[in-house]
Design an enzyme around this catalytic site. Structure first.
Site, PDB file in Angstrom:
ATOM      1  N   ARG A  48       0.888  -1.188   0.477  1.00 57.79           N
ATOM      2  CA  ARG A  48       0.307   0.107  -0.255  1.00 57.79           C
ATOM      3  C   ARG A  48       0.703   1.598  -0.020  1.00 57.79           C
ATOM      4  O   ARG A  48       0.604   2.225  -0.740  1.00 57.79           O
ATOM      5  CB  ARG A  48      -0.540   0.122   1.019  1.00 57.79           C
ATOM      6  CG  ARG A  48      -1.382   1.588   1.082  1.00 57.79           C
ATOM      7  CD  ARG A  48      -3.120   0.978   2.309  1.00 57.79           C
ATOM      8  NE  ARG A  48      -2.586   0.700   3.491  1.00 57.79           N
ATOM      9  CZ  ARG A  48      -2.395   1.119   4.619  1.00 57.79           C
ATOM     10  NH1 ARG A  48      -2.021   2.676   4.628  1.00 57.79           N
ATOM     11  NH2 ARG A  48      -2.033   0.564   5.695  1.00 57.79           N
ATOM     12  N   TYR A 101     -16.937  14.496 -17.723  1.00 55.36           N
ATOM     13  CA  TYR A 101     -17.692  12.602 -17.514  1.00 55.36           C
ATOM     14  C   TYR A 101     -18.702  13.228 -16.040  1.00 55.36           C
ATOM     15  O   TYR A 101     -18.659  14.118 -15.264  1.00 55.36           O
ATOM     16  CB  TYR A 101     -16.134  12.095 -16.421  1.00 55.36           C
ATOM     17  CG  TYR A 101     -16.345  10.536 -16.116  1.00 55.36           C
ATOM     18  CD1 TYR A 101     -17.717  10.248 -17.291  1.00 55.36           C
ATOM     19  CD2 TYR A 101     -15.969  10.892 -14.906  1.00 55.36           C
ATOM     20  CE1 TYR A 101     -17.559   8.748 -16.285  1.00 55.36           C
ATOM     21  CE2 TYR A 101     -16.312   9.541 -14.828  1.00 55.36           C
ATOM     22  CZ  TYR A 101     -16.779   8.254 -15.407  1.00 55.36           C
ATOM     23  OH  TYR A 101     -16.959   7.612 -14.736  1.00 55.36           O
ATOM     24  N   ASP A 173      -8.576  17.388 -16.006  1.00 55.86           N
ATOM     25  CA  ASP A 173      -8.221  15.994 -16.706  1.00 55.86           C
ATOM     26  C   ASP A 173      -7.689  15.950 -18.173  1.00 55.86           C
ATOM     27  O   ASP A 173      -8.302  16.453 -19.285  1.00 55.86           O
ATOM     28  CB  ASP A 173     -10.020  15.610 -16.516  1.00 55.86           C
ATOM     29  CG  ASP A 173      -9.606  13.979 -16.603  1.00 55.86           C
ATOM     30  OD1 ASP A 173      -9.526  12.762 -17.220  1.00 55.86           O
ATOM     31  OD2 ASP A 173     -10.586  13.128 -15.873  1.00 55.86           O
ATOM     32  N   LYS A 198      -7.816   4.422 -19.854  1.00 60.00           N
ATOM     33  CA  LYS A 198      -8.515   4.426 -21.680  1.00 60.00           C
ATOM     34  C   LYS A 198      -6.755   4.458 -22.256  1.00 60.00           C
ATOM     35  O   LYS A 198      -6.074   3.389 -22.372  1.00 60.00           O
ATOM     36  CB  LYS A 198      -9.368   5.915 -21.268  1.00 60.00           C
ATOM     37  CG  LYS A 198      -9.839   6.231 -20.617  1.00 60.00           C
ATOM     38  CD  LYS A 198     -11.603   5.015 -20.156  1.00 60.00           C
ATOM     39  CE  LYS A 198     -12.747   5.552 -19.483  1.00 60.00           C
ATOM     40  NZ  LYS A 198     -12.557   5.526 -17.947  1.00 60.00           N
TER      41      LYS A 198
END
Length: 408
Positions: A48, A101, A173, A198
């Site tokens: 982590r 989005y 973004d 993407k």
């Protein structure tokens, strides 16, 4: 400084010192052996906190965005959430672009509002409107350029100046453009967000997100420290297998984007001449309102096209469900072409708001297939959409087909 494709192949991708393997191994481990209490090997304790596979991908992507530090997360939304939690405090106000989005709007309006964050939606291509929306408590401006799904282009340098004058952060973004076509930090942005699912992954086989930050102090703490602590404490990290796949995809990003851009431009010109299409949204077209601005801050125009159908909603729905190579899906940015009906798929959360998507709009994610095959696919889909619209019209005038009359 090395060129983009060289950095994409080599940055963060350190060869295995034990075996000489060209591709770094996937460190599929949750924890690391210590040589003594808190005596760590190479700084690794628990995955982590750090993992060599994730660290390598973060270094690779950060080099391409020219940032101070990069951080990989389990999804694009996880990356957005982590950044917002890292830099905001209860009582802060966010400005969101009017086109973007749907998941971002849902995250801010449905989740972060509960923790004392307020938000306004503004047309960020209008700098006067953006400036007017600033409030004393505005801490952050969030913009997509090109936006999803209307491909609006916002002036990054102007928004960065506006944010800095106000003491706010500018977050961009960059999922649609990718660092191959656009580097927002070069224009003064403070942080960049990616859905690495993407174009960066590029093969529709991995889920992930990333935050890349500039060297900037925010409320007495560097952005790198703030986001890094949120990543560790919040724990929404990308796993090593996902980071390996994203890093592999990133190595060919430049080559793929060249193909996406070239084919999308060819299809956009073709669609613009089709009578079934009432409007084409693609920043590579001279008719696009943001074309000149996009040409100054991007090195290419991307692989996404949106279009509105002259036959309205029914035609749009029919087109989205009538093609072979353009397969119906909510995602984008892979080597395969995809089609989406945003109003009820990616942007369903905006229905009933000022940001809802037109019912006659379809979004295309142009893959790397042969352009002629994609044009043939679109031809068949538009023909089906036209026939469906004609059938709807004839039904409205009482000229029902025999089968429809029998079941009426």
């Amino acid at each position: 400084m090395s060129g983009f494709n060289t950095l994409a192949v080599h940055a963060g991708q350190h060869k295995d010192p034990a075996t000489g393997a060209v591709i770094p191994p996937i460190y599929q481990t949750s924890t690391f052996i210590q040589d003594g209490i808190n005596v760590l090997r190479a700084g690794h304790e628990y995955s982590r906190g750090s993992n060599p596979t994730r660290n390598g991908f973060e270094e690779q992507l950060n080099a391409l965005e020219r940032g101070a530090a990069g951080f990989a997360f389990a999804s694009g939304i996880a990356a957005e959430d982590a950044l917002l939690r890292a830099v905001l405090a209860p009582g802060d106000h966010i400005i969101l672009g009017s086109d973007g989005y749907g998941g971002t709007h849902r995250l801010v309006n449905n989740l972060h509002r509960k923790w004392g964050i307020s938000a306004s939606t503004v047309e960020l291509t209008d700098l006067t409107a953006a400036a007017a929306a600033l409030r004393p408590d505005t801490a952050l401006i969030w913009v997509e350029t090109p936006s999803n799904p209307l491909l609006k282009i916002a002036d990054l340098s102007a928004l960065a100046s506006l944010a800095r004058e106000h003491g706010a952060l500018l977050v961009v973004d960059n999922t649609f453009a990718t660092p191959y076509l656009q580097r927002p930090l070069d224009f003064g942005a403070h942080a960049v967000i990616h859905s690495t699912t993407k174009y960066i992954g590029g093969h529709s086989d991995v889920l992930g997100g990333a935050v890349i930050v500039a060297d900037y102090l925010h409320r007495g703490q560097s952005l790198a420290e703030a986001v890094g602590y949120q990543q560790f404490a919040g724990g929404a990290v990308a796993g090593p297998q996902d980071c390996y796949l994203a890093a592999r995809g990133l190595k060919t990003l430049g080559l793929r984007m060249e193909r996406h851009c070239a084919t999308a431009l060819e299809l956009a010109h073709w669609l613009q001449a089709r009578p079934e299409v009432s409007r084409v949204y693609y920043p590579g077209l001279g008719s696009h309102r943001g074309h000149r601005l996009a040409a100054t801050q991007q090195s290419g125009f991307g692989g996404i096209i949106s279009l509105q159908l002259a036959g309205g909603e029914h035609a749009a729905r029919t087109l989205a469900q009538s093609m072979e190579y353009f397969q119906l899906s909510v995602s984008l940015g892979g080597v395969e072409s995809l089609v989406c009906y945003p109003r009820e798929m990616t942007h369903a959360s905006t229905i009933g708001t000022a940001q809802q998507i037109p019912a006659d709009l379809v979004r295309l994610s142009v893959g790397i297939e042969e352009p002629a095959d994609l044009i043939a696919d679109l031809t068949a889909g538009l023909a089906a959409a036209g026939c469906a619209t004609s059938s709807t019209t004839s039904s409205a005038t009482g000229n029902l087909p025999r089968s429809a009359m029998a079941s009426a």
